[in-house]
Design a protein around this motif. Structure first.
Motif, PDB file in Angstrom:
ATOM      1  N   GLY A 700       0.803  -1.214   0.000  1.00  0.00           N
ATOM      2  CA  GLY A 700       0.000   0.000   0.000  1.00  0.00           C
ATOM      3  C   GLY A 700       0.834   1.260   0.000  1.00  0.00           C
ATOM      4  O   GLY A 700       2.053   1.237  -0.242  1.00  0.00           O
ATOM      5  N   PRO A 701       0.209   2.396   0.332  1.00  0.00           N
ATOM      6  CA  PRO A 701       0.907   3.690   0.240  1.00  0.00           C
ATOM      7  C   PRO A 701       1.933   3.910   1.348  1.00  0.00           C
ATOM      8  O   PRO A 701       2.731   4.838   1.269  1.00  0.00           O
ATOM      9  N   LEU A 708       3.707   7.678  12.191  1.00  0.00           N
ATOM     10  CA  LEU A 708       4.209   6.522  12.924  1.00  0.00           C
ATOM     11  C   LEU A 708       4.307   6.805  14.422  1.00  0.00           C
ATOM     12  O   LEU A 708       4.127   5.917  15.251  1.00  0.00           O
ATOM     13  N   GLU A 709       4.637   8.067  14.791  1.00  0.00           N
ATOM     14  CA  GLU A 709       4.802   8.409  16.203  1.00  0.00           C
ATOM     15  C   GLU A 709       3.507   8.272  16.989  1.00  0.00           C
ATOM     16  O   GLU A 709       3.529   7.996  18.193  1.00  0.00           O
ATOM     17  N   HIS A 710       2.368   8.509  16.337  1.00  0.00           N
ATOM     18  CA  HIS A 710       1.080   8.502  17.040  1.00  0.00           C
ATOM     19  C   HIS A 710       0.151   7.417  16.497  1.00  0.00           C
ATOM     20  O   HIS A 710      -1.073   7.501  16.662  1.00  0.00           O
ATOM     21  N   LEU A 711       0.722   6.392  15.865  1.00  0.00           N
ATOM     22  CA  LEU A 711      -0.092   5.408  15.168  1.00  0.00           C
ATOM     23  C   LEU A 711      -1.016   4.660  16.115  1.00  0.00           C
ATOM     24  O   LEU A 711      -2.155   4.335  15.749  1.00  0.00           O
ATOM     25  N   VAL A 748       5.748  -1.752  13.806  1.00  0.00           N
ATOM     26  CA  VAL A 748       5.468  -1.440  12.409  1.00  0.00           C
ATOM     27  C   VAL A 748       6.724  -0.881  11.759  1.00  0.00           C
ATOM     28  O   VAL A 748       7.471  -0.106  12.362  1.00  0.00           O
ATOM     29  N   ARG A 749       6.948  -1.323  10.537  1.00  0.00           N
ATOM     30  CA  ARG A 749       8.020  -0.776   9.706  1.00  0.00           C
ATOM     31  C   ARG A 749       7.379  -0.324   8.406  1.00  0.00           C
ATOM     32  O   ARG A 749       6.682  -1.096   7.748  1.00  0.00           O
ATOM     33  N   SER A 750       7.607   0.923   8.052  1.00  0.00           N
ATOM     34  CA  SER A 750       6.956   1.445   6.856  1.00  0.00           C
ATOM     35  C   SER A 750       7.762   2.601   6.274  1.00  0.00           C
ATOM     36  O   SER A 750       8.420   3.350   7.010  1.00  0.00           O
ATOM     37  N   THR A 751       7.714   2.686   4.972  1.00  0.00           N
ATOM     38  CA  THR A 751       8.304   3.810   4.239  1.00  0.00           C
ATOM     39  C   THR A 751       7.229   4.375   3.324  1.00  0.00           C
ATOM     40  O   THR A 751       6.552   3.614   2.613  1.00  0.00           O
ATOM     41  N   TRP A 752       7.090   5.673   3.335  1.00  0.00           N
ATOM     42  CA  TRP A 752       6.045   6.301   2.536  1.00  0.00           C
ATOM     43  C   TRP A 752       6.218   5.931   1.064  1.00  0.00           C
ATOM     44  O   TRP A 752       7.274   6.102   0.481  1.00  0.00           O
TER      45      TRP A 752
END
Length: 1002
Positions: A700-701, A708-711, A748-752
């Motif tokens: 996904g996006p 991420l800080e307030h997920l 969680v690990r994510s890159t925009w």
């Protein structure tokens, strides 16, 4: 007619024969010699004349026989070869001639007539039986059925239920005797009903009040249809008095609320307004309803209202705003909660917070004053010698003391304090000097007739001197007392909320118990056709789904009340993952996404954990992944041990990225959820605890670093979530709480722009499929096995429908069963009947289930007899209620709604009952056939496109509005050649997956 003709012909023939005989005789006489017969010539003439007449009659007779009989018989014999029974006739004909074979043909016809008569009699009997069945349904229906004459309302026919509603013991009393118009409480309602019937030819769901024979009044809901041929009305009547009482109670609750409730449409027009305190309204209710906010409020405030209405409708989320408003020339503060109730309207709940604002302002002023006082002189300070003499004193005039004149340099502690307080102070002075440590104590004294609390701190400063500091802590003590009262109030409120949750659990789950229970009873009957079985299965699945929703809502309430606990059970992990695949496969296919579920080879099939919480976490994470992913796919990986390396082992991800939204070339990488022989060996039972790693990866996006800080904060959504205008921001926060309870943490690990990976681990124990798993037999119990004692079972419940369900289940298989409506009746039945097992409801009038259980146990102990098995049967969802039930003497605990198999299994466990089971091969064959049909048809956007564009658009709009009834009406328009499409869409509605229809038709 023909018979008379034949008889006439035969008569004439006999006459002719007689004449001929007489003629012959006369001729003979005439030919004799005259010596023998004297009449010679005359006799001869007479003889010949008689003979001629006889001959003439014979000829005429033959002609008549030929014309009237023989010709018709010949015509009939010639018609035989052309008849429908000729083949059967040929088998019995002797072949001589047609007239000879004619009797045989007539016998065949008579036989056919006898058979036809028998068939007619059988049809009459069948008709009579069908009529009896319909009459039985008519008489035993749970709704009132009636027929009245349109002209004057005369009751032409009615069943017993209808008569009972009107207060009569027999329907015969009112049929042909009473008029329906006699029972209306309000004649205007009768006129309104007649007007609708005249206009539409019938009426549907019309509410009116009716008066019974004894004068009591009840609310009725009826529908009827006009029969033009007989000028009569056929209809049904249902008593809805209980529903009306519930509505009145709801109105009472609203009346007790201090808030103002308004409903606005998108343009700011007030649709509804409810308030119990009219002094808070800027205008009377009648002047605000059906007017816009610009007509009711000042311009600036109207613009604020419009802005929040628009934002709530656009974001479909709840908003809160505070504002001031002059009401009756007095400034007031209000807090409003704005929530969308549809795509075009919001509810605006207003609460007066003027007192709170004033308290906040007063508190601010008080704090400023206190700070100034503290800065000026916070405490009373002085130095004291070992003998209690004051050496130095610093006191503000605002610090009150008992004897101001005696508190001076050179005076002693005994001069300034009462004896008891003076002795206490000197004790701590000496202790401070002896130990060299700080001494702290509190004292109470009355100053100016007011109780004052002080804190005294004494510390040694020189060899024979101490420094003392006295602080007025009266305010603090009062604050502590107020805090204690607040804590007690909070605990009281928490207990009230717990009671509310328990009541809601009971009130929601108890009706579902009847729905699901009687559905099971109908399915157990075995007299249903496949369509009825499918419909009952739909009701059962819908009830189970509703039960799941109710449980989830109660679980959310438990979180808010701080009553979330871990409820570990043994369950099939592979079955849960298979359920997740089925749940999200269609959604993924509709978006052309690849859904991958990858299981490690050593993954145990049966584990011990909190299945409900694990399921909710996985549904939330997978649902988010599928919802926000537009191209590529979603993967769920489950394994033991350490988590997967950072973005390593991502071949599936690379494949999904390369797909770029077109997954036609992707090869499915889904591993079988059924363990292979190698996997079965790897998942052999081991009692050692282990950690399971779950990883959800999507293309996904992605998530920005700021989000991420307030997920995992409550009510916080990511940028993608805010753009989708869906969700409340609670899902991840709740999931994190559940995972933490299970001994893990969601990471969680994510890159925009590159997707996301959510992973978490939970602590579990492996479980053994046989012996530890609480497996419930799915075979249908149809009776008790021979060779065992007669078991007596007592069903205790205050709800008649629940007792009826239990009694039907128990007696249908052969148990001796009795019932009781409260705890006291249960105790009496136990004394008189001595049941082997009691199904005990908990929440009952007179005596509740716990008290009844304790009294029965005490009586058994006093009489030194074996107590019966008592199993609690309740609608509670709280795990602590199970512990309370066991602590009160119950042997086990079963929640409503229950499955029949659970009840039979419990009785087998505790009583050793053996059952006879029905053969399930037929149902298995039907299920296999349905599954094969489902697999042969794939529901996609292309399969929906076979219908006209206008129909597809109507279906899309109905699905967007979540209007299941309209969706089903549109599905009925699908022609027979596309029956599989209709079946697939209907299945989505039955499974509450209308959102998938939105995706298929957009």
């Amino acid at each position: 007619m023909m018979r008379r003709q034949i008889l006439l012909t035969i008569g004439i023939t006999l006459l002719a024969l007689t004449a001929i005989l007489y003629g012959i005789a006369a001729t003979l006489l005439a030919s004799m010699p005259s010596t023998d017969y004297k009449q010679g010539q005359p006799a001869q003439f007479l003889a010949w004349s008689t003979f001629g007449v006889g001959l003439l009659f014979s000829v005429i007779t033959l002609l008549l026989v030929d014309r009237l009989v023989l010709s018709r018989l010949a015509a009939l014999s010639r018609a035989v070869p052309h008849s429908n029974h000729y083949k059967q006739f040929k088998q019995v004909a002797n072949g001589q001639d047609e007239l000879t074979d004619l009797p045989a043909y007539i016998n065949i016809l008579l036989t056919e007539l006898d058979q036809a008569e028998q068939l007619r009699q059988q049809a009459a009997i069948a008709h009579q039986q069908s009529k009896a069945k319909l009459q039985n349904l008519f008489e035993n229906s749970l709704v009132g059925i009636f027929r009245v004459r349109l002209e004057d309302g005369l009751i032409l026919d009615a069943n017993q239920c209808f008569a009972t509603m009107l207060g009569y013991n027999s329907a015969a009393i009112i049929i042909g005797q009473k008029h329906s118009t006699d029972f209306y409480l309000d004649p205007i309602e009768q006129q309104q009903a007649l007007a609708q019937i005249s206009l539409h030819g019938g009426i549907h769901s019309f509410e009116a009040q009716f008066r019974r024979q004894d004068g009591s009044v009840f609310w009725g809901l009826f529908s009827c249809q006009l029969d033009q041929a007989s000028s009569s009305l056929d209809g049904v009547l249902v008593d809805i008095s209980q529903t009306k009482r519930a509505e009145a109670e709801l109105q009472g609750l609203l009346a007790a609320m201090p808030d103002i409730i308004l409903v606005y449409n998108r343009e700011g027009r007030c649709l509804k307004l409810f308030s119990t305190n009219h002094s808070w309204l800027v205008k009377p209710i009648e002047e605000q309803v059906d007017r816009t906010i610009y007509e009711n409020l000042p311009p600036k405030l109207a613009e604020l209202y419009q802005r929040y209405i628009s934002e709530a409708l656009e974001t479909q989320s709840n908003l809160t705003v505070e504002y001031s408003l002059d009401v009756a020339a007095q400034p007031m503060w209000f807090s409003a909660s704005v929530a969308p109730i549809s795509n075009n309207s919001v509810v605006w709940v207003v609460r007066n917070i003027t007192a709170r604002k004033q308290a906040e302002e007063a508190l601010y002023e008080s704090e400023a004053t206190n700070r100034a006082l503290i800065n000026a002189i916070p405490d009373l300070l002085f130095r004291i010698q070992q003998d209690g003499t004051y050496l130095n004193i610093q006191r503000s005039k605002h610090f009150r003391v008992i004897n101001p004149d005696q508190l001076a340099i050179g005076t002693t502690v005994n001069n300034s304090l009462p004896p008891a307080l003076a002795e206490q102070r000197m004790h701590y002075v000496h202790q401070a000097l002896n130990t060299g440590e700080l001494q702290i104590y509190e004292q109470e004294l009355v100053v100016d007739d007011e109780l004052k609390h002080e804190e005294v701190r004494i510390v040694p400063c020189q060899e024979h001197e101490v420094m003392a500091m006295v602080r007025d802590i009266t305010a603090r003590k009062r604050g502590e007392e107020a805090l204690q009262r607040s804590v007690e109030a909070a605990e009281t409120a928490n207990r009230a909320k717990s009671v509310f949750l328990a009541n809601m659990s009971h009130e929601l789950r108890t009706p579902l118990n009847a729905i699901l229970g009687f559905t099971q009873l109908l399915m157990r009957g075995g007299a249903l056709n496949p369509k009825q079985t499918e419909q009952l299965d739909t009701i059962n699945r819908s009830g189970e789904h509703l039960l799941t929703l109710i449980n989830d809502v109660l679980e959310m309430s438990k979180i808010e009340a701080g009553r979330v606990t871990l409820n570990q059970t043994d369950f099939d992990l592979h079955g849960l993952l298979n359920w997740l695949q089925q749940m999200f496969q269609l959604k993924a296919q509709s978006k052309k996404l690849q859904l991958i579920i990858e299981l490690a080879s050593d993954l145990p099939q049966y584990i011990r954990a909190d299945e409900s919480k694990l399921r909710q976490v996985l549904v939330n994470l997978l649902g988010n992944a599928v919802k926000f992913t537009e191209h590529g796919g979603v993967a769920l990986r489950v394994k033991r041990g350490e988590e997967r390396g950072e973005r390593g082992e991502g071949k599936e991800r690379e494949g999904m990225k390369e797909a770029g939204g077109d997954v036609s070339d992707l090869k499915p990488a889904l591993l079988s959820l059924q363990p292979t022989a190698e996997r079965k060996q790897a998942t052999a039972f081991s009692p050692q605890p282990s950690a399971l790693i779950f990883e959800i990866e999507d293309t996904g996006p992605g998530i920005t670093s700021n989000d991420l800080e307030h997920l995992f904060d409550p009510f916080v959504q990511t940028e993608t979530g805010r753009r989708s205008q869906e969700g409340t921001g609670l899902g991840l926060a709740i999931s994190q709480k559940f995972v933490q309870l299970m001994g893990g943490e969601i990471r969680v690990r994510s890159t925009w722009g590159s997707g996301s990976i959510f992973s978490f681990s939970i602590q579990t124990d492996t479980a053994e499929a046989a012996g530890q798993m609480p497996l419930i037999s799915r075979q249908e119990v149809i009776g008790l096995a021979a060779g065992q004692p007669s078991y007596r079972i007592l069903a205790v419940d205050d709800r008649p429908e629940n007792r009826a369900l239990l009694m039907e289940l128990l007696t249908s298989v052969g148990f001796e069963a009795q019932e009781a409506s409260n705890g006291q009746e249960a105790i009496d039945r136990w004394r008189d009947w001595q049941p082997h097992l009691i199904w005990m409801d908990i929440r009952m009038p007179v005596v509740d289930g716990y008290e009844a259980t304790k009294q029965i146990a005490a009586a058994c102990k006093a009489a030194d007899v074996v107590p019966p098995i008592i199993i609690a049967l309740t609608g509670s969802v709280f795990e602590e209620d199970r512990k309370v039930a066991l602590a009160n003497g119950c042997n086990d605990f079963v929640r409503k709604p229950f499955r029949a198999e659970i009840l039979f299994e419990k009785m087998a466990d505790y009583l050793g009952v053996r059952y006879i089971y029905a053969d399930s091969q037929q149902s298995s064959a039907v299920s296999s056939q349905l599954a094969a049909q489902a697999e042969s048809f794939m529901l996609t956007a292309e399969s929906v496109s076979v219908m006209p564009d206008e129909w597809v658009e109507q279906l899309h709009q109905a699905a967007v509005k979540m209007n299941a009834k309209l969706v089903l009406n549109l599905i009925e328009q699908i022609p027979e050649p596309h029956a599989q499409l209709a079946q697939a869409l209907t299945q989505l509605v039955d499974d509450f997956c209308i959102e998938a229809i939105v995706d298929l038709t957009q």
